[in-house]
Scaffold this motif. Sequence first.
Motif, short mmCIF file in Angstrom:
data_model
loop_
_atom_site.label_atom_id
_atom_site.label_comp_id
_atom_site.label_asym_id
_atom_site.label_seq_id
_atom_site.Cartn_x
_atom_site.Cartn_y
_atom_site.Cartn_z
N LEU A 75 0.82 -1.21 0.00
CA LEU A 75 0.00 0.00 0.00
C LEU A 75 0.85 1.26 0.00
O LEU A 75 0.49 2.28 -0.60
N TRP A 83 1.47 2.62 -3.54
CA TRP A 83 0.33 3.28 -4.18
C TRP A 83 0.02 4.63 -3.53
O TRP A 83 -0.47 5.55 -4.20
N GLN A 138 -6.71 -1.48 -0.61
CA GLN A 138 -6.41 -0.11 -1.02
C GLN A 138 -7.67 0.74 -1.24
O GLN A 138 -7.67 1.68 -2.03
#
Length: 334
Positions: A158, A161, A272
């Motif tokens: 994560l 991103w 996410q």
Amino acid sequence: MSIKYYLDQGVENSLFQKQMSFEQDWGLIQNWSDQVYLPFQVRPTGEIYDPTAYMSRINIGQFILSRFTYGIPVEISKFSENCSRVLLLTTIHGHARHKIDKTRSIITGLNQSYIMDSSYPDDYAFLCSEDNIQLNLSIPKHALQELTIANFGHDAPLSLWQSRSRFDGDQASWMALLHYVYHCLKEIPEQALALKAGQHLQQMMGLHIINAWARRENIDLNQPIDVAPHHIKRAVEYIYANYQYSPTIVEIAQAVGVSIRTLSSTFKRHQQMTVGQMLRKVRLEQVRARLLAADAASNVMDIAYACGYINLGDFAKQYKQKYGELPSTTIKRN
């Protein structure tokens, strides 16, 4: 030198020169950018209000390569959270300022790039100079995730991103790859870019992006990330099986046997997105699939109701934000 003169003369000998369209209507410019990038808010920051925008795009597989300028200084902000796309923004004239957080920003000049995942817009803002021209890639996030899983056996963490950062630098390998792609596009027919040729270029660029982005963030993609708990998989399955009933997070947590707090925290870490965002995503995807497969006897209202929507106004707004067109336009294509 004016921006119009710069582009008309084709100083860069750009692939997009012959495809470039000129526009001064804010509404038409917004419609174009909604489809190529995602919905966001634009406001002029100088004394001139009317844009002198030049726009062009070309599809490379699932990626969209675009060349774009507003022709006046602007601030771009309030990115839609409903469109999960990775934006790789390369400055090829002028400069741009990218906001990282409340106190930090990055300025990109000639041949410098910036990367972000639009799933986490937060307070991101993007300021362009009057002479700014961008050569951008707009990439569905799932395409990069699938490529990462195929090559490393798992998704990126994560933290990758969520990061926002400069991407390579002047004369770096990314610019060399863009140069290669540019020359390939001059030789490959546009229709072939949706087939094997486009897939080849997409994979080449995608792998470079994932690896360079991870290096920038000091992330070792060869190290697997935490395996998602079993209740996350069951929660996703429950959403797909019951999306038309608009289940609440309480109902989903009860169905998979965990507390609301546990589901909320672990779901966002491994998917996410929040549980609510996943539900909205699934419902929109199911509506679109049904609209695209609809027969002459079907109508938008019935399909929306069947997928759990009650407020058709909110539905139409969400649908247009994600797909760049009204649901009535989608169903009419059939």
